[in-house]
Scaffold this motif. Structure first.
Motif, PDB file in Angstrom:
ATOM      1  N   SER A  77       0.847  -1.204   0.000  1.00  0.00           N
ATOM      2  CA  SER A  77       0.000   0.000   0.000  1.00  0.00           C
ATOM      3  C   SER A  77       0.877   1.247   0.000  1.00  0.00           C
ATOM      4  CB  SER A  77      -0.940  -0.009   1.206  1.00  0.00           C
ATOM      5  OG  SER A  77      -0.200  -0.030   2.404  1.00  0.00           O
ATOM      6  N   ASN A  78       0.469   2.236  -0.759  1.00  0.00           N
ATOM      7  CA  ASN A  78       1.167   3.519  -0.895  1.00  0.00           C
ATOM      8  C   ASN A  78       2.551   3.400  -1.527  1.00  0.00           C
ATOM      9  OD1 ASN A  78      -0.994   4.978   0.232  1.00  0.00           O
ATOM     10  ND2 ASN A  78      -0.302   4.408   2.273  1.00  0.00           N
ATOM     11  N   PHE A  79       2.790   2.343  -2.328  1.00  0.00           N
ATOM     12  CA  PHE A  79       4.051   2.210  -3.051  1.00  0.00           C
ATOM     13  C   PHE A  79       3.837   2.520  -4.521  1.00  0.00           C
ATOM     14  CE2 PHE A  79       5.288   0.030   0.747  1.00  0.00           C
ATOM     15  CZ  PHE A  79       6.646   0.292   0.848  1.00  0.00           C
ATOM     16  N   ASN A  80       4.897   3.023  -5.159  1.00  0.00           N
ATOM     17  CA  ASN A  80       4.843   3.281  -6.595  1.00  0.00           C
ATOM     18  C   ASN A  80       4.648   1.971  -7.344  1.00  0.00           C
ATOM     19  OD1 ASN A  80       5.409   5.845  -5.768  1.00  0.00           O
ATOM     20  ND2 ASN A  80       7.461   5.910  -6.594  1.00  0.00           N
ATOM     21  N   PHE A  81       4.228   2.084  -8.605  1.00  0.00           N
ATOM     22  CA  PHE A  81       3.980   0.920  -9.446  1.00  0.00           C
ATOM     23  C   PHE A  81       5.239   0.550 -10.221  1.00  0.00           C
ATOM     24  CE2 PHE A  81       0.004   3.540  -9.539  1.00  0.00           C
ATOM     25  CZ  PHE A  81      -0.731   2.751  -8.679  1.00  0.00           C
ATOM     26  N   SER A  82       5.483  -0.743 -10.408  1.00  0.00           N
ATOM     27  CA  SER A  82       6.622  -1.189 -11.209  1.00  0.00           C
ATOM     28  C   SER A  82       6.192  -2.249 -12.209  1.00  0.00           C
ATOM     29  CB  SER A  82       7.726  -1.793 -10.332  1.00  0.00           C
ATOM     30  OG  SER A  82       8.421  -0.780  -9.654  1.00  0.00           O
ATOM     31  N   ILE A  83       6.755  -2.140 -13.415  1.00  0.00           N
ATOM     32  CA  ILE A  83       6.654  -3.188 -14.433  1.00  0.00           C
ATOM     33  C   ILE A  83       8.089  -3.560 -14.764  1.00  0.00           C
ATOM     34  CG2 ILE A  83       5.961  -3.771 -16.780  1.00  0.00           C
ATOM     35  CD1 ILE A  83       3.684  -1.745 -16.492  1.00  0.00           C
ATOM     36  N   TRP A  84       8.413  -4.852 -14.659  1.00  0.00           N
ATOM     37  CA  TRP A  84       9.798  -5.323 -14.823  1.00  0.00           C
ATOM     38  C   TRP A  84      10.116  -5.646 -16.268  1.00  0.00           C
ATOM     39  CZ3 TRP A  84      12.936  -5.081 -10.610  1.00  0.00           C
ATOM     40  CH2 TRP A  84      12.292  -4.845  -9.392  1.00  0.00           C
ATOM     41  N   TYR A  85       9.209  -6.292 -16.951  1.00  0.00           N
ATOM     42  CA  TYR A  85       9.439  -6.712 -18.336  1.00  0.00           C
ATOM     43  C   TYR A  85       8.086  -6.983 -18.956  1.00  0.00           C
ATOM     44  CZ  TYR A  85      10.830  -9.739 -22.255  1.00  0.00           C
ATOM     45  OH  TYR A  85      11.002 -10.292 -23.495  1.00  0.00           O
ATOM     46  N   CYS A  86       7.962  -6.639 -20.211  1.00  0.00           N
ATOM     47  CA  CYS A  86       6.691  -6.849 -20.887  1.00  0.00           C
ATOM     48  C   CYS A  86       6.967  -7.285 -22.316  1.00  0.00           C
ATOM     49  CB  CYS A  86       5.891  -5.553 -20.875  1.00  0.00           C
ATOM     50  SG  CYS A  86       4.271  -5.704 -21.616  1.00  0.00           S
ATOM     51  N   THR A  87       6.266  -8.320 -22.752  1.00  0.00           N
ATOM     52  CA  THR A  87       6.367  -8.752 -24.139  1.00  0.00           C
ATOM     53  C   THR A  87       4.975  -9.130 -24.630  1.00  0.00           C
ATOM     54  OG1 THR A  87       7.506 -10.199 -25.689  1.00  0.00           O
ATOM     55  CG2 THR A  87       6.909 -11.151 -23.575  1.00  0.00           C
ATOM     56  N   ASP A  88       4.749  -8.905 -25.886  1.00  0.00           N
ATOM     57  CA  ASP A  88       3.460  -9.226 -26.494  1.00  0.00           C
ATOM     58  C   ASP A  88       3.624 -10.428 -27.399  1.00  0.00           C
ATOM     59  OD1 ASP A  88       3.479  -5.849 -26.832  1.00  0.00           O
ATOM     60  OD2 ASP A  88       1.864  -6.786 -25.719  1.00  0.00           O
ATOM     61  N   VAL A  89       2.652 -11.293 -27.401  1.00  0.00           N
ATOM     62  CA  VAL A  89       2.578 -12.355 -28.391  1.00  0.00           C
ATOM     63  C   VAL A  89       1.235 -12.182 -29.075  1.00  0.00           C
ATOM     64  CG1 VAL A  89       2.517 -14.831 -28.782  1.00  0.00           C
ATOM     65  CG2 VAL A  89       4.025 -13.885 -27.035  1.00  0.00           C
ATOM     66  N   CYS A  90       1.227 -12.258 -30.386  1.00  0.00           N
ATOM     67  CA  CYS A  90      -0.022 -11.975 -31.091  1.00  0.00           C
ATOM     68  C   CYS A  90      -0.152 -12.871 -32.318  1.00  0.00           C
ATOM     69  CB  CYS A  90      -0.045 -10.528 -31.544  1.00  0.00           C
ATOM     70  SG  CYS A  90       1.091 -10.213 -32.884  1.00  0.00           S
ATOM     71  N   PHE A  91      -1.300 -12.781 -32.963  1.00  0.00           N
ATOM     72  CA  PHE A  91      -1.451 -13.278 -34.299  1.00  0.00           C
ATOM     73  C   PHE A  91      -1.289 -12.069 -35.194  1.00  0.00           C
ATOM     74  CE2 PHE A  91      -3.446 -16.679 -32.037  1.00  0.00           C
ATOM     75  CZ  PHE A  91      -3.058 -17.796 -32.750  1.00  0.00           C
ATOM     76  N   LEU A  92      -0.223 -12.044 -35.904  1.00  0.00           N
ATOM     77  CA  LEU A  92       0.126 -10.872 -36.696  1.00  0.00           C
ATOM     78  C   LEU A  92      -0.526 -10.970 -38.068  1.00  0.00           C
ATOM     79  CD1 LEU A  92       1.923  -8.357 -37.104  1.00  0.00           C
ATOM     80  CD2 LEU A  92       3.723  -9.904 -37.843  1.00  0.00           C
ATOM     81  N   LYS A  93      -1.292  -9.961 -38.410  1.00  0.00           N
ATOM     82  CA  LYS A  93      -1.905  -9.938 -39.742  1.00  0.00           C
ATOM     83  C   LYS A  93      -1.030  -9.099 -40.654  1.00  0.00           C
ATOM     84  CE  LYS A  93      -5.687  -9.192 -42.593  1.00  0.00           C
ATOM     85  NZ  LYS A  93      -6.818  -8.573 -43.020  1.00  0.00           N
ATOM     86  N   PHE A  94      -0.683  -9.639 -41.759  1.00  0.00           N
ATOM     87  CA  PHE A  94       0.127  -8.909 -42.738  1.00  0.00           C
ATOM     88  C   PHE A  94      -0.830  -8.132 -43.638  1.00  0.00           C
ATOM     89  CE2 PHE A  94       3.983 -10.727 -41.450  1.00  0.00           C
ATOM     90  CZ  PHE A  94       3.678 -12.014 -41.040  1.00  0.00           C
ATOM     91  N   PHE A  95      -0.915  -6.809 -43.424  1.00  0.00           N
ATOM     92  CA  PHE A  95      -1.844  -5.962 -44.203  1.00  0.00           C
ATOM     93  C   PHE A  95      -1.224  -5.592 -45.532  1.00  0.00           C
ATOM     94  CE2 PHE A  95      -5.229  -5.341 -41.327  1.00  0.00           C
ATOM     95  CZ  PHE A  95      -4.703  -5.519 -40.085  1.00  0.00           C
TER      96      PHE A  95
END
Length: 156
Positions: free
Chosen positions: A138-156
């Motif tokens: 409680s009352n601590f700042n927010f942290s994100i350590w690592y983030c990666t996305d996996v998706c179905f990539l559409k080639f437009f």
């Protein structure tokens, strides 16, 4: 005519940091691009713990998002996100909520299935916005350590 399944490929999608609300000292948003769980400074940490905090990712290509993965510090940490929301869309000013949940306060990477749909139609995304709501301490700042996305990539 809807695209066939052959037009989609599951890939880890490259992204850049588009913008952010704030950051503390050496905890710059770009730190989430590298998975280094043993390094204390390898994270984005907000300067404050209010509901105005966010980090905005710009995907390299317009994509149909399927999953997002969060890495963590090598042990539990009071700044981990107990609750957060993820928004996505083609334009920053027109984003939809894709996910509302939280991370466990441990060292294990977590994967969340997400889709961007409007009236049963899938909507591609160019931007992903992560909005922290609550940290484990409680009352601590927010942290994100690592983030990666996996998706179905559409080639437009």
């Amino acid at each position: 005519m809807p695209p066939s399944k052959q037009e989609f490929t599951e890939v880890e999608l490259p992204y850049s940091i588009h913008s952010w609300s704030s950051y503390s000292a050496d905890y710059h948003p770009k730190n989430i691009l590298i998975d280094n769980p043993s390094e204390q400074s390898s994270r984005w940490s907000s300067e404050e713990n209010n509901l105005l905090q966010f980090i905005l990712l710009r995907l390299e290509q317009v994509s149909l998002i399927r999953r997002i993965t969060f890495g963590k510090y090598f042990k539990a940490h009071i700044c981990n996100l107990k609750e957060f929301k993820i928004y996505g869309g083609l334009a920053i000013e027109h984003m939809m909520e894709l996910f509302h949940g939280g991370l466990n306060n441990d060292e294990k990477k977590e994967h969340f299935s997400i889709t961007c749909k409007y009236k049963e139609l899938e909507v591609p995304c160019k931007f992903i916005k992560i909005v922290p709501i609550l940290a484990w301490g409680s009352n601590f700042n927010f942290s994100i350590w690592y983030c990666t996305d996996v998706c179905f990539l559409k080639f437009f």
